[in-house]
Design a protein around this motif. Structure first.
Motif, PDB file in Angstrom:
ATOM      1  N   SER A  30       0.825  -1.207   0.000  1.00  0.00           N
ATOM      2  CA  SER A  30       0.000   0.000   0.000  1.00  0.00           C
ATOM      3  C   SER A  30       0.858   1.254   0.000  1.00  0.00           C
ATOM      4  O   SER A  30       1.817   1.355   0.779  1.00  0.00           O
ATOM      5  N   TYR A  31       0.514   2.183  -0.871  1.00  0.00           N
ATOM      6  CA  TYR A  31       0.989   3.552  -0.716  1.00  0.00           C
ATOM      7  C   TYR A  31       0.106   4.201   0.343  1.00  0.00           C
ATOM      8  O   TYR A  31      -1.123   4.185   0.223  1.00  0.00           O
ATOM      9  N   TYR A 299       8.051   0.268  -7.155  1.00  0.00           N
ATOM     10  CA  TYR A 299       8.361   1.068  -8.340  1.00  0.00           C
ATOM     11  C   TYR A 299       9.168   2.285  -7.922  1.00  0.00           C
ATOM     12  O   TYR A 299       8.703   3.094  -7.109  1.00  0.00           O
ATOM     13  N   ILE A 300      10.370   2.408  -8.457  1.00  0.00           N
ATOM     14  CA  ILE A 300      11.198   3.590  -8.206  1.00  0.00           C
ATOM     15  C   ILE A 300      11.147   4.473  -9.435  1.00  0.00           C
ATOM     16  O   ILE A 300      11.631   4.097 -10.513  1.00  0.00           O
ATOM     17  N   GLN A 362       4.306   6.816  -7.844  1.00  0.00           N
ATOM     18  CA  GLN A 362       3.590   6.754  -9.126  1.00  0.00           C
ATOM     19  C   GLN A 362       2.645   5.559  -9.006  1.00  0.00           C
ATOM     20  O   GLN A 362       2.741   4.587  -9.757  1.00  0.00           O
ATOM     21  N   ALA A 363       1.746   5.643  -8.031  1.00  0.00           N
ATOM     22  CA  ALA A 363       0.921   4.496  -7.669  1.00  0.00           C
ATOM     23  C   ALA A 363       0.070   4.001  -8.832  1.00  0.00           C
ATOM     24  O   ALA A 363      -0.250   2.810  -8.905  1.00  0.00           O
ATOM     25  N   PHE A 364      -0.282   4.887  -9.746  1.00  0.00           N
ATOM     26  CA  PHE A 364      -1.224   4.490 -10.803  1.00  0.00           C
ATOM     27  C   PHE A 364      -0.617   3.519 -11.811  1.00  0.00           C
ATOM     28  O   PHE A 364      -1.344   2.897 -12.577  1.00  0.00           O
ATOM     29  N   VAL A 365       0.712   3.386 -11.849  1.00  0.00           N
ATOM     30  CA  VAL A 365       1.318   2.417 -12.768  1.00  0.00           C
ATOM     31  C   VAL A 365       1.638   1.101 -12.070  1.00  0.00           C
ATOM     32  O   VAL A 365       2.283   0.231 -12.661  1.00  0.00           O
ATOM     33  N   THR A 366       1.185   0.923 -10.841  1.00  0.00           N
ATOM     34  CA  THR A 366       1.447  -0.290 -10.073  1.00  0.00           C
ATOM     35  C   THR A 366       0.137  -1.012  -9.782  1.00  0.00           C
ATOM     36  O   THR A 366      -0.944  -0.536 -10.127  1.00  0.00           O
TER      37      THR A 366
END
Length: 397
Positions: A30-31, A299-300, A362-366
């Motif tokens: 979770s972010y 994701y970095i 960049q939570a939307f790409v995960t």
């Protein structure tokens, strides 16, 4: 890199997240957002932008268009969103935000123009005459006139790979006239991306050639008798760069990572915005001197060169550096099922321990969850809604 800033400037947030995770209130992968800090960041950002005469549209993609984030930003006084795509626009509108800007990074698909017009975006960016016609026709069917922004480009401008496109900057006057001649549309202004970029060699944010392209195009429009032109200049936006944007003539700014304190400049300087996002995982199992933690959001954002990655690994609520351990994550070519923690750094690690990273989000790409936490600033933290990268509720219990 951003974990160091979190440890120094918002340790109570880290401690609260570990406690809530160990209570079973926040899922791994979770972010997690500090909504109190985000509200405060939005307020200071809005005030500085208003002082400089700039409109502010909040970018929400980095935190998965989370409804709690949207509402915290609105409490801070920013009521309009810039939508990276149609999914973003729909999620922001559902969360209660007005759509201030649509179509810039991702153009609106042809058969979704009607839906877009129904959202009544204040500004709608187009890259071509064809897209301008689609937007105008959709607005006419919806019974209103749409203010269109023209994405422009010139030789020597900088774009991220796959972001290219736009009208020729040296033909902007003819482009404006053509848009005004289209029923259902009115020319409103110009935009580009990125207007600013972080230079890791100098540790500073500097203008790109695109910003000069915007200025030259604005001068051409004024010389043709057009006043009141909107100039949208996003990129690496924190409150610290607003003065430079205003000096360059920008009338609109679009903070994203700036609202949760994770622009590249935040990693090297303490700016007014407090860091307000972290990535939470959990130790799954131990194997051959390594502890494996759950992935899904490892994701970095490649804004910096490679660096040694660390995380806090603990079952107790802590923000001490003695809980730091080195972590290896899979390369982008692999699926991030797990991250690998070096057990020599944390020999007492146990299955179920919390693992806290400081990623620039960049939570939307995960495939990570996004969770808002309120009450950190008062010492009474509470976990809120668990949502996915589209702002949809996730049932995890």
């Amino acid at each position: 890199m951003f974990l160091d800033v979190l440890l120094r400037r918002n340790p109570a947030f880290i401690e609260a997240v570990i406690e809530l995770h160990q209570q079973g209130r926040i899922p791994a992968n979770s972010y997690v957002l500090d909504l109190d800090a985000i509200e405060s960041n939005a307020s200071l950002f809005r005030k500085e932008a208003e002082r400089l005469g700039m409109a502010t549209f909040a970018m929400t993609k980095q935190v998965g268009r989370h409804s709690g984030f949207c509402q915290a930003v609105m409490r801070g006084g920013i009521r309009q969103a810039v939508a990276v795509d149609m999914q973003c626009a729909i999620a922001c509108e559902r969360a209660g935000m007005e759509i201030g800007h649509l179509g810039h990074l991702v153009q609106v698909p042809r058969h979704e123009a009607g839906k877009a017009a129904g959202l009544r975006p204040e500004y709608w960016t187009v890259f071509s005459e064809g897209k301008a016609g689609e937007a105008a026709a959709a607005a006419s069917r919806a019974g209103h006139e749409q203010k269109l922004m023209a994405r422009i480009q010139s030789e020597g401008d900088i774009f991220y790979f796959g972001h290219e496109g736009g009208f020729a900057a040296d033909a902007i006057v003819a482009t404006a006239d053509a848009i005004d001649a289209t029923a259902g549309a009115v020319f409103a202004g110009i935009t580009t991306f990125p207007a600013l970029l972080f230079d890791p060699d100098t540790g500073q944010v500097a203008p790109t050639p695109n910003l000069a392209t915007l200025s030259a195009a604005a001068d051409a429009l004024r010389s043709a008798g057009r006043d009141g032109i909107e100039i949208n200049a996003p990129g690496t936006t924190s409150s610290a760069v607003l003065g430079a944007l205003a000096d360059a003539g920008a009338t609109q700014c679009e903070p994203g990572n700036g609202l949760h304190g994770t622009t590249p400049l935040h990693a090297v300087k303490d700016l007014p915005e407090v860091p307000a996002v972290l990535y939470l995982s959990e130790v799954s199992h131990l194997h051959h001197g390594r502890a494996f933690c759950f992935g899904g959001g490892l994701y970095i954002d490649p804004v910096f060169p490679d660096y040694d990655l660390q995380a806090i690994v603990s079952r107790e609520s802590t923000s001490t550096r003695t809980a730091l351990a080195r972590v290896e994550i899979p390369p982008p070519s692999a699926i991030d099922y797990y991250g690998l923690i070096d057990q020599s750094d944390c020999p007492r690690v146990r299955e179920g321990d919390s693992v806290v990273f400081g990623f620039r989000g960049q939570a939307f790409v995960t495939r990570a969850n996004v969770v808002g936490v309120s009450g950190v600033s008062t010492g009474r933290p509470e976990a809120g809604a668990v949502e996915n990268g589209f702002g949809d509720p996730v049932a995890w219990h």
